[in-house]
Design an enzyme around this catalytic site. Structure first.
Site, short mmCIF file in Angstrom:
data_model
loop_
_atom_site.label_atom_id
_atom_site.label_comp_id
_atom_site.label_asym_id
_atom_site.label_seq_id
_atom_site.Cartn_x
_atom_site.Cartn_y
_atom_site.Cartn_z
NE ARG A 1 21.44 -17.39 -30.09
CZ ARG A 1 21.32 -18.11 -31.20
NH1 ARG A 1 20.13 -18.39 -31.68
NH2 ARG A 1 22.41 -18.58 -31.82
CE LYS B 1 27.92 -19.40 -18.82
NZ LYS B 1 27.23 -18.13 -18.51
CE LYS C 1 19.70 -29.69 -23.40
NZ LYS C 1 19.12 -28.46 -23.90
CE LYS D 1 21.21 -24.71 -22.44
NZ LYS D 1 19.78 -24.63 -22.85
NE ARG E 1 -2.63 1.02 3.25
CZ ARG E 1 -2.58 2.34 3.26
NH1 ARG E 1 -3.09 3.01 2.24
NH2 ARG E 1 -1.98 2.98 4.24
CD GLU E 2 4.46 1.80 4.38
OE1 GLU E 2 4.87 0.62 4.22
OE2 GLU E 2 4.88 2.59 5.25
CE1 TYR E 3 5.26 -0.29 -6.67
CE2 TYR E 3 7.44 0.13 -5.74
CZ TYR E 3 6.63 -0.12 -6.84
OH TYR E 3 7.16 -0.18 -8.10
CG ASP E 4 0.10 -0.02 -4.66
OD1 ASP E 4 -0.76 -0.84 -4.31
OD2 ASP E 4 1.12 -0.33 -5.35
CD GLU F 1 17.73 -18.38 -21.55
OE1 GLU F 1 18.75 -17.75 -21.86
OE2 GLU F 1 17.28 -19.32 -22.23
N1 LIG Z 1 20.03 -20.51 -20.22
C1 LIG Z 1 20.98 -20.14 -19.36
O1 LIG Z 1 20.74 -20.06 -18.15
C2 LIG Z 1 22.32 -19.81 -19.90
C3 LIG Z 1 22.50 -19.81 -21.28
C4 LIG Z 1 23.77 -19.48 -21.80
C5 LIG Z 1 24.02 -19.46 -23.22
O2 LIG Z 1 23.11 -19.75 -24.05
C6 LIG Z 1 25.35 -19.08 -23.66
C7 LIG Z 1 25.66 -19.03 -25.02
C8 LIG Z 1 26.96 -18.66 -25.38
F1 LIG Z 1 27.28 -18.60 -26.68
C9 LIG Z 1 27.93 -18.34 -24.43
C10 LIG Z 1 27.62 -18.41 -23.08
C11 LIG Z 1 26.34 -18.78 -22.70
O3 LIG Z 1 26.04 -18.84 -21.35
C12 LIG Z 1 24.82 -19.16 -20.91
N2 LIG Z 1 24.63 -19.17 -19.56
C13 LIG Z 1 23.41 -19.48 -19.05
N3 LIG Z 1 23.28 -19.47 -17.69
#
Ligand SMILES: NC(=O)c1cc2c(=O)c3cc(F)ccc3oc2nc1N
Length: 329
Positions: free
Chosen positions: A136, A288, A312, A115, A35-38, A171
């Site tokens: 993208r 990564k 995956k 992911k 309510r305060e935010y609104d 994402e």
């Molecule tokens: N869906 C995801 O949560 C997610 C997706 C990508 C990518 O698609 C992705 C694609 C690249 F060419 C390079 C890094 C990336 O890093 C990413 N890191 C993430 N956490």
């Protein structure tokens, strides 16, 4: 109240509202009631109506704005937005690690991120203000969906620290609960259901009318700096901290693995139960190379970087596997 006083109050209200937005949506630790935010928002809207010369597109009152579009404008990304190679088992991950170490000539530590099963967006901030958002697309040219992205409360319209220029990759996703509610409403209305949250998020973001997007409870995680001036980071872990410090939503889970064996061990901790407990869908883990200086050394193929791979999760139910076989046929 004269224009000068109104301007001062409008600036103060915007800062307050963005601070409370950040606490509510990013930190999940609100310090005032709805309510305060609104009340603050109503005061800002009233002042902007009384003094239209004070209205600017980055005002928090303008999140859900803009007339419906005829179609989307094309946006060329500053860098190609590549996709990830997939790894389905330990062997694939060991192959990935071997190639990385062949090219870099030494031991490499990896950062693991969930992911998120959504759709990729590129967000551009100029002088700290959200200025452009795009899907993208084919990796080089996407669709301009700035007005739709602005409706996502987690997306800051202004960074907590101004930077001349920042482009980030993230994402957009639809939380599981929002997906269930949306499909229940569509069932009720006799409309076709979305197959999964990823399709629902894509369909909701690529709406021509921002008001429809605003009703779909989309959310966002940001995970990569594409281009930046006025700052630099040395590792992917530091990049995630940097993005979070700017007020961008970053996933709380990340694991720094000192080698691929530590990656294999951590992956085992991601049981179906742990994934089911998340409020959003993930279809794997992204592995990564943590040291960003190695990314240009490793480079990329036409399709994917050599410094990251998507592990995956194995399909869970037998029925899914049958569907996959049928689709393959
Ligand atoms: N869906 C995801 O949560 C997610 C997706 C990508 C990518 O698609 C992705 C694609 C690249 F060419 C390079 C890094 C990336 O890093 C990413 N890191 C993430 N956490």
């Amino acid at each position: 109240m004269d224009l000068a006083e109104a301007r001062q109050r409008v600036e103060e209200l915007r800062r307050l509202i963005e601070e409370h937005n950040y606490r509510y949506y990013v930190l999940d630790q609100p310090v005032i009631s709805d309510r305060e935010y609104d009340t603050l928002m109503q005061e800002l809207i009233a002042l902007e109506e009384t003094y239209p010369e004070l209205l600017t597109p980055d005002s928090p009152s303008q999140r859900v704005g803009g007339a419906p579009r005829e179609e989307f404008n094309p946006v060329r990304h500053p860098e190609v937005l590549l996709s990830l190679n997939d790894a389905f088992n330990e062997g694939d991950l060991l192959d990935f690690d071997r190639r990385v170490r062949e090219i870099t000539g030494g031991e490499v530590s990896y950062l693991i991120e969930p992911k998120i099963d959504g759709l990729t967006v590129a967000l551009t901030y100029i002088d700290g203000v959200f200025s452009l958002g795009a899907t993208r697309g084919d990796g080089q040219v996407g669709e301009e969906v700035t007005a739709n992205l602005r409706t996502i409360p987690l997306l800051p319209l202004r960074l907590r620290r101004p930077l001349p220029y920042l482009v980030v990759r993230g994402e957009v996703y639809m939380p599981k609960a929002a997906f269930a509610r949306l499909n229940a409403e569509r069932e009720e209305a006799g409309e076709p259901l979305f197959a999964n949250p990823r399709n629902a998020a894509a369909g909701s973001l690529r709406q021509l009318d921002p008001k429809v997007t605003a009703s779909r409870n989309l959310s966002l995680f940001v995970y990569q700096v594409i281009s930046v001036t006025g700052a630099q980071v040395a590792t992917q872990a530091a990049a995630l901290d940097f993005l979070a410090e700017l007020g961008l939503p970053v996933n709380p889970y990340r694991f720094l693995a000192r080698d691929i064996q530590a990656v294999l061990a951590e992956i085992k901790a991601w049981t179906p139960e742990r994934r089911a407990a998340l409020p959003y869908e993930i279809d794997g883990l992204v592995i990564k190379v943590n040291d960003l200086a190695l990314h240009p050394v490793l480079g990329a193929t036409a399709k994917a970087p050599r410094w990251a791979v998507a592990y995956k999760f194995p399909a869970e139910q037998a029925t899914t596997r049958v569907e996959e076989i049928i689709l393959r046929v």
